[in-house]
Design a protein around this motif. Structure first.
Motif, PDB file in Angstrom:
ATOM      1  N   ILE A   1       0.839  -1.191   0.000  1.00 35.86           N
ATOM      2  CA  ILE A   1       0.000   0.000   0.000  1.00 35.86           C
ATOM      3  C   ILE A   1       0.881   1.250   0.000  1.00 35.86           C
ATOM      4  O   ILE A   1       1.843   1.354   0.758  1.00 35.86           O
ATOM      5  N   ASN A   2       0.548   2.199  -0.851  1.00 38.43           N
ATOM      6  CA  ASN A   2       1.279   3.459  -0.906  1.00 38.43           C
ATOM      7  C   ASN A   2       0.635   4.431   0.091  1.00 38.43           C
ATOM      8  O   ASN A   2      -0.368   5.067  -0.202  1.00 38.43           O
ATOM      9  N   PHE A   3       1.235   4.550   1.261  1.00 40.52           N
ATOM     10  CA  PHE A   3       0.655   5.386   2.306  1.00 40.52           C
ATOM     11  C   PHE A   3       0.805   6.876   2.015  1.00 40.52           C
ATOM     12  O   PHE A   3       0.074   7.691   2.575  1.00 40.52           O
ATOM     13  N   TYR A   4       1.742   7.225   1.153  1.00 36.71           N
ATOM     14  CA  TYR A   4       1.895   8.638   0.811  1.00 36.71           C
ATOM     15  C   TYR A   4       0.690   9.137   0.024  1.00 36.71           C
ATOM     16  O   TYR A   4       0.197  10.245   0.253  1.00 36.71           O
ATOM     17  N   ASP A   5       0.209   8.330  -0.920  1.00 41.11           N
ATOM     18  CA  ASP A   5      -0.978   8.722  -1.671  1.00 41.11           C
ATOM     19  C   ASP A   5      -2.181   8.859  -0.745  1.00 41.11           C
ATOM     20  O   ASP A   5      -2.994   9.773  -0.883  1.00 41.11           O
ATOM     21  N   LEU A   6      -2.296   7.938   0.201  1.00 43.50           N
ATOM     22  CA  LEU A   6      -3.422   7.982   1.133  1.00 43.50           C
ATOM     23  C   LEU A   6      -3.327   9.175   2.073  1.00 43.50           C
ATOM     24  O   LEU A   6      -4.348   9.743   2.479  1.00 43.50           O
ATOM     25  N   PHE A   7      -2.122   9.573   2.413  1.00 41.06           N
ATOM     26  CA  PHE A   7      -1.953  10.738   3.283  1.00 41.06           C
ATOM     27  C   PHE A   7      -2.615  11.966   2.671  1.00 41.06           C
ATOM     28  O   PHE A   7      -3.336  12.707   3.348  1.00 41.06           O
ATOM     29  N   ASP A   8      -2.365  12.192   1.378  1.00 41.16           N
ATOM     30  CA  ASP A   8      -2.952  13.354   0.705  1.00 41.16           C
ATOM     31  C   ASP A   8      -4.473  13.299   0.705  1.00 41.16           C
ATOM     32  O   ASP A   8      -5.143  14.317   0.835  1.00 41.16           O
ATOM     33  N   ILE A   9      -5.016  12.089   0.543  1.00 39.61           N
ATOM     34  CA  ILE A   9      -6.468  11.928   0.457  1.00 39.61           C
ATOM     35  C   ILE A   9      -7.125  12.041   1.828  1.00 39.61           C
ATOM     36  O   ILE A   9      -8.188  12.657   1.983  1.00 39.61           O
ATOM     37  N   LEU A  10      -6.491  11.447   2.861  1.00 40.75           N
ATOM     38  CA  LEU A  10      -7.103  11.366   4.186  1.00 40.75           C
ATOM     39  C   LEU A  10      -6.829  12.584   5.058  1.00 40.75           C
ATOM     40  O   LEU A  10      -7.473  12.758   6.097  1.00 40.75           O
ATOM     41  N   TYR A  11      -5.897  13.412   4.652  1.00 40.46           N
ATOM     42  CA  TYR A  11      -5.523  14.570   5.473  1.00 40.46           C
ATOM     43  C   TYR A  11      -6.735  15.429   5.816  1.00 40.46           C
ATOM     44  O   TYR A  11      -6.943  15.825   6.968  1.00 40.46           O
ATOM     45  N   SER A  12      -7.554  15.726   4.807  1.00 38.00           N
ATOM     46  CA  SER A  12      -8.704  16.601   5.038  1.00 38.00           C
ATOM     47  C   SER A  12      -9.714  15.972   5.989  1.00 38.00           C
ATOM     48  O   SER A  12     -10.426  16.685   6.711  1.00 38.00           O
ATOM     49  N   GLU A  13      -9.807  14.621   5.974  1.00 40.47           N
ATOM     50  CA  GLU A  13     -10.748  13.951   6.870  1.00 40.47           C
ATOM     51  C   GLU A  13     -10.300  14.088   8.328  1.00 40.47           C
ATOM     52  O   GLU A  13     -11.127  14.159   9.238  1.00 40.47           O
ATOM     53  N   VAL A  14      -8.988  14.145   8.553  1.00 44.34           N
ATOM     54  CA  VAL A  14      -8.457  14.239   9.916  1.00 44.34           C
ATOM     55  C   VAL A  14      -8.409  15.681  10.396  1.00 44.34           C
ATOM     56  O   VAL A  14      -8.808  16.006  11.517  1.00 44.34           O
TER      57      VAL A  14
ATOM     58  N   ARG B   1       2.751  16.249  -4.426  1.00 44.61           N
ATOM     59  CA  ARG B   1       1.796  15.862  -5.461  1.00 44.61           C
ATOM     60  C   ARG B   1       1.067  17.102  -5.949  1.00 44.61           C
ATOM     61  O   ARG B   1       0.700  17.977  -5.177  1.00 44.61           O
ATOM     62  N   GLY B   2       0.885  17.184  -7.259  1.00 43.16           N
ATOM     63  CA  GLY B   2       0.110  18.279  -7.827  1.00 43.16           C
ATOM     64  C   GLY B   2      -1.374  18.006  -7.680  1.00 43.16           C
ATOM     65  O   GLY B   2      -1.820  16.861  -7.660  1.00 43.16           O
ATOM     66  N   ARG B   3      -2.172  19.072  -7.589  1.00 38.74           N
ATOM     67  CA  ARG B   3      -3.618  18.893  -7.455  1.00 38.74           C
ATOM     68  C   ARG B   3      -4.206  18.141  -8.625  1.00 38.74           C
ATOM     69  O   ARG B   3      -5.164  17.392  -8.487  1.00 38.74           O
ATOM     70  N   ASP B   4      -3.616  18.352  -9.805  1.00 40.08           N
ATOM     71  CA  ASP B   4      -4.179  17.683 -10.975  1.00 40.08           C
ATOM     72  C   ASP B   4      -3.961  16.189 -10.911  1.00 40.08           C
ATOM     73  O   ASP B   4      -4.610  15.423 -11.602  1.00 40.08           O
ATOM     74  N   GLU B   5      -3.021  15.720 -10.054  1.00 40.20           N
ATOM     75  CA  GLU B   5      -2.810  14.290  -9.924  1.00 40.20           C
ATOM     76  C   GLU B   5      -3.876  13.647  -9.043  1.00 40.20           C
ATOM     77  O   GLU B   5      -4.079  12.442  -9.079  1.00 40.20           O
ATOM     78  N   LEU B   6      -4.535  14.468  -8.216  1.00 38.02           N
ATOM     79  CA  LEU B   6      -5.546  13.925  -7.316  1.00 38.02           C
ATOM     80  C   LEU B   6      -6.895  13.764  -8.002  1.00 38.02           C
ATOM     81  O   LEU B   6      -7.790  13.147  -7.466  1.00 38.02           O
ATOM     82  N   GLU B   7      -7.026  14.353  -9.178  1.00 39.52           N
ATOM     83  CA  GLU B   7      -8.303  14.305  -9.862  1.00 39.52           C
ATOM     84  C   GLU B   7      -8.112  13.764 -11.270  1.00 39.52           C
ATOM     85  O   GLU B   7      -7.112  13.996 -11.905  1.00 39.52           O
ATOM     86  N   SER B   8      -9.099  13.052 -11.733  1.00 37.79           N
ATOM     87  CA  SER B   8      -9.057  12.555 -13.106  1.00 37.79           C
ATOM     88  C   SER B   8     -10.483  12.404 -13.595  1.00 37.79           C
ATOM     89  O   SER B   8     -11.328  11.859 -12.899  1.00 37.79           O
TER      90      SER B   8
ATOM     91  N   GLY C   1      -9.715  18.457   8.656  1.00 38.23           N
ATOM     92  CA  GLY C   1     -10.805  19.323   8.233  1.00 38.23           C
ATOM     93  C   GLY C   1     -10.420  20.385   7.224  1.00 38.23           C
ATOM     94  O   GLY C   1     -11.159  21.359   7.026  1.00 38.23           O
ATOM     95  N   GLU C   2      -9.296  20.233   6.572  1.00 39.81           N
ATOM     96  CA  GLU C   2      -8.868  21.176   5.539  1.00 39.81           C
ATOM     97  C   GLU C   2      -8.006  20.441   4.522  1.00 39.81           C
ATOM     98  O   GLU C   2      -7.515  19.343   4.784  1.00 39.81           O
ATOM     99  N   GLU C   3      -7.841  21.049   3.350  1.00 36.20           N
ATOM    100  CA  GLU C   3      -7.055  20.405   2.306  1.00 36.20           C
ATOM    101  C   GLU C   3      -5.595  20.300   2.723  1.00 36.20           C
ATOM    102  O   GLU C   3      -5.059  21.172   3.416  1.00 36.20           O
ATOM    103  N   SER C   4      -4.958  19.234   2.285  1.00 34.67           N
ATOM    104  CA  SER C   4      -3.551  19.028   2.614  1.00 34.67           C
ATOM    105  C   SER C   4      -2.709  20.190   2.112  1.00 34.67           C
ATOM    106  O   SER C   4      -2.752  20.534   0.932  1.00 34.67           O
ATOM    107  N   PRO C   5      -1.919  20.821   2.984  1.00 33.88           N
ATOM    108  CA  PRO C   5      -1.057  21.935   2.545  1.00 33.88           C
ATOM    109  C   PRO C   5       0.128  21.455   1.728  1.00 33.88           C
ATOM    110  O   PRO C   5       0.856  22.260   1.155  1.00 33.88           O
ATOM    111  N   TYR C   6       0.312  20.136   1.659  1.00 27.83           N
ATOM    112  CA  TYR C   6       1.465  19.597   0.943  1.00 27.83           C
ATOM    113  C   TYR C   6       1.189  19.404  -0.543  1.00 27.83           C
ATOM    114  O   TYR C   6       2.098  19.158  -1.320  1.00 27.83           O
ATOM    115  N   VAL C   7      -0.085  19.480  -0.924  1.00 26.13           N
ATOM    116  CA  VAL C   7      -0.433  19.358  -2.337  1.00 26.13           C
ATOM    117  C   VAL C   7      -0.129  20.683  -3.010  1.00 26.13           C
ATOM    118  O   VAL C   7      -0.681  21.721  -2.643  1.00 26.13           O
ATOM    119  N   ILE C   8       0.765  20.681  -4.006  1.00 21.81           N
ATOM    120  CA  ILE C   8       1.146  21.917  -4.669  1.00 21.81           C
ATOM    121  C   ILE C   8       0.190  22.198  -5.814  1.00 21.81           C
ATOM    122  O   ILE C   8      -0.527  21.317  -6.271  1.00 21.81           O
TER     123      ILE C   8
END
Length: 732
Positions: free
Chosen positions: A244-257, A316-323, A259-266
């Protein structure tokens, strides 16, 4: 020579899904203003018919206008509650209706099922389906069938003041039409000839879903989904979390923990400063909130820096989180277990592929008292279609952080942040190449062994690196699962502040591949094909694995590289010292000029012709021919004493895939008379995708000072039949 083409494809075609190769899933609504499908049978409405359509659209809008206006005022437009209210209201008024995201049960579903039955029975029937989007607009589909054929009238409306305004409309015969066992209706329109936009996929859930299943899906599965993460793509459990790639999940789950978008997503343009490390407490707070694993396990599955007490991170770029073309999950069943966990059965719905079940998987979750959840396991449900299905999803995810951004970044200098050289990567034992033509793949043995195992059906992976002229590094990881091969492509550049930037990441299936006896890895990528696109998308690639000898490299560069197979016929025709009349001397002059002077041909200097002595001296330097013969065989102006020259253009040049081939010396034979015969392959990495479109023998005589002359060329076997008819640059 073989990488730049595919890099452009990845950058234009996959990053953000931009460029001419956009393949967008439109769930229930395709807004293509004024554009209709290929083979469309256009129906022009009479004034009366148009008026009736507008009146009906106004009636539809009036049905739920009050709900729309109230939701717009209080900012709840698009919410699930509002969509429920709109669809329910339309159903009460006798309409077949569903939302564009298929999150609300369709009203009048039994009438759609009956219509699909009538299509199969080749009966005549007609129904209207209203698909409401989250902005309050709606698409009105009129579905008509006769003799088993289906026609679709599609009109899209937005609510304006007191009217429904039609912004796009078309009529077409669906390219695909399918009602699935899972209760989905899929239909797809042809593309218009010459139009490079997306094809229209419509996906309508007809059969209702259990509301508890819907709630479980919205709460636990949809927030993660299948885009840019691999949580639901393989088997794993709490005892063995696999890869499991926990780095990808970090970006996705950050907001759930938090309550705001991950500041690490450029941002999309990578203007924000990339962050290379995440503090230990912050990273673990996010991941361990959702997984019952130890910190030691988490650290072993990531790149943890104990001195910094932080986790190394790939921005990670924001465009990588969406498709726009990802599948989406649907929970179709659930079971409450004795240990208070819940097992969810999930179908992967992929409208772009016209399927409501790419594959199915079981997710076990552990609801917690505070309303949160832990993910316990995932299991892919065995199916004959799984191998074919998984690539559709895997191509949308990236699970390579550790190898690319962990180990590989350790090669970087701590002093200046520069990227590793080819030699540094070679010393690490990794296959690596440069952009230089005829350069060998260092550490080729690893790639060679991988491909030979694949030929025997054995699974494995190998990564091939390329150090580029601009200082960036490309990486292609080839993954073979015993049946299918995939390529994960990455490119990274070094920034002035000693950080790195990832320019693109993509993963795609290889349609066909071959490892040839001559040592070439040839493959064709899965790319859009007609009618999805109107022009050929070239997905062919070649990489030389087995090395050339140093002498083969040198002679390739010295004797054939500047000639090629277009603009002259020295290498693609049969000739010898007794048959010099068919050579294109006016065409070859330009190539010989580049070969002698190692510079670009000065076109402006020779547009009015090339002086006699200058032309003949260069030709005679490379071919033992007389001045009189050149004047006889070439286009010569006796009055001005010049030889004609013209640049390649539409009047004297017909582009061919063969013409893009690159000559490569593969064998060297020294003859008794002191001449040397080179065996040359025409290597084509475009649509032909061949390590030897033709093979020919080129005989050369070298002098002691290193100069040489061409003496003959002979096409071997039946290769002459594979050469397009040559078009002379200039003819008398």
């Amino acid at each position: 020579m073989l990488w730049k083409k595919t890099d452009r494809f990845w950058k234009n075609g996959l990053k953000g899904r931009s460029g001419i190769f956009i393949m967008t899933v439109l769930l229930g609504i395709v807004v293509l203003s004024g554009i209709s499908g290929c083979n469309r049978e256009t129906q022009t409405q009479t004034g009366k018919e148009s008026e009736n359509s507008s009146e009906e659209a106004d009636r539809i809008a009036e049905t739920y206008r009050d709900i729309y206006e109230n939701a717009e005022k209080d900012g709840t437009l698009g919410s699930l509650k509002v969509m429920h209210s709109i669809i329910h209201r339309l159903g009460q008024n006798g309409y077949i209706a569903v939302d564009s995201e298929n999150q609300v049960d369709m009203t009048g579903a039994e009438r759609v099922e009956e219509f699909c039955t009538q299509v199969e029975a080749k009966e005549t029937s007609e129904i209207t389906v209203i698909v409401v989007d989250d902005h309050g607009g709606f698409t009105r589909y009129v579905l008509m069938t006769k003799d088993g054929d289906v026609k679709v009238n599609r009109d899209y409306y937005v609510l304006r003041d007191d009217k429904a305004e039609c912004t796009s409309s078309d009529t077409y015969s669906p390219y695909t039409w399918e009602y699935t066992e899972e209760g989905y209706l899929f239909f797809e329109k042809y593309q218009m000839s010459g139009y490079d936009g997306p094809s229209g996929h419509t996906a309508l859930r007809v059969q209702p879903l259990d509301e508890t299943c819907r709630q479980l899906n919205r709460q636990y599965i949809m927030p993660i989904g299948y885009a840019s993460n691999d949580l639901f793509l393989s088997d794993w459990n709490e005892m063995d979390v696999g890869d499991i790639n926990f780095y990808d999940l970090f970006d996705i789950l950050y907001s759930e923990v938090y309550g705001e978008e991950s500041p690490y997503v450029i941002d999309e343009n990578y203007e924000a400063e990339p962050i290379s490390y995440i503090p230990k407490e912050e990273f673990e707070q996010v991941i361990l909130s959702y997984f019952r694993i130890s910190r030691e396990v988490l650290q072993s599955k990531t790149t943890y820096n104990s001195e910094r007490e932080s986790y190394q991170y790939r921005p990670r770029g924001r465009d990588e989180l969406e498709s726009p073309e990802v599948p989406y999950p649907e929970v179709t069943d659930y079971a409450e277990n004795e240990d208070e966990t819940i097992t969810l059965t999930v179908n992967v719905v992929f409208p772009e592929k016209n399927t409501s079940k790419v594959y199915a998987h079981e997710v076990v979750i552990r609801p917690l008292d505070d309303g949160k959840v832990q993910y316990v396991s995932n299991r892919i449900i065995p199916s004959e279609d799984n191998q074919e299905a998984t690539w559709h999803v895997r191509r949308l995810t990236v699970d390579e952080w550790e190898q690319w951004y962990g180990k590989d970044l350790s090669l970087m200098s701590d002093d200046d942040g520069s990227f590793p050289t080819q030699e540094q990567i070679r010393e690490m034992g990794e296959p690596v190449m440069t952009e230089e033509r005829y350069s060998n793949l260092k550490n080729y043995e690893k790639a060679d062994a991988f491909l030979k195992r694949c030929q025997k059906g054995k699974t494995g992976t190998v990564a091939i690196y390329e150090v580029r002229e601009d200082g960036s590094i490309g990486r292609r990881k080839y993954i073979f699962d015993g049946s299918d091969m995939f390529v994960l492509s990455t490119n990274a550049v070094s920034l002035e502040d000693n950080t790195m930037r990832v320019e693109y990441i993509s993963c795609i299936k290889i349609k066909e591949w071959e490892y040839t006896e001559k040592g070439w890895f040839c493959y064709e990528l899965c790319v859009p094909e007609p009618p999805e696109v109107t022009e050929i998308v070239d997905g062919s690639c070649l990489i030389r694995i087995k090395p050339l000898t140093q002498e083969q490299q040198e002679l390739s560069r010295q004797c054939v590289a500047k000639l090629g197979y277009q603009g002259n016929n020295l290498l693609c025709s049969d000739w010898d010292m007794n048959h010099l009349e068919d050579l294109d001397y006016n065409g070859m002059y330009e190539s010989l000029y580049r070969m002698k002077y190692q510079e670009e041909f000065p076109q402006d200097r020779y547009r009015d012709g090339i002086p006699k002595e200058e032309f003949e001296n260069l030709i005679m330097e490379y071919i033992p021919i007389t001045s009189e013969q050149i004047q006889e065989y070439a286009v010569y102006d006796t009055e001005n004493h010049t030889y004609a020259w013209s640049p390649l253009g539409c009047q004297n040049f017909t582009p061919t895939f063969f013409g893009t081939s690159v000559p490569e010396v593969t064998d060297i034979r020294k003859n008794e008379d002191g001449t040397v015969t080179l065996t040359v392959d025409a290597v084509c990495d475009t649509v032909l995708c061949s390590d030897a479109v033709i093979t020919h023998e080129l005989t050369i005589r070298f002098s002691e000072d290193g100069a040489f002359q061409y003496l003959s060329n002979k096409i071997l076997g039946d290769g002459i039949q594979d050469i397009p008819e040559y078009l002379y640059r200039i003819r008398n």
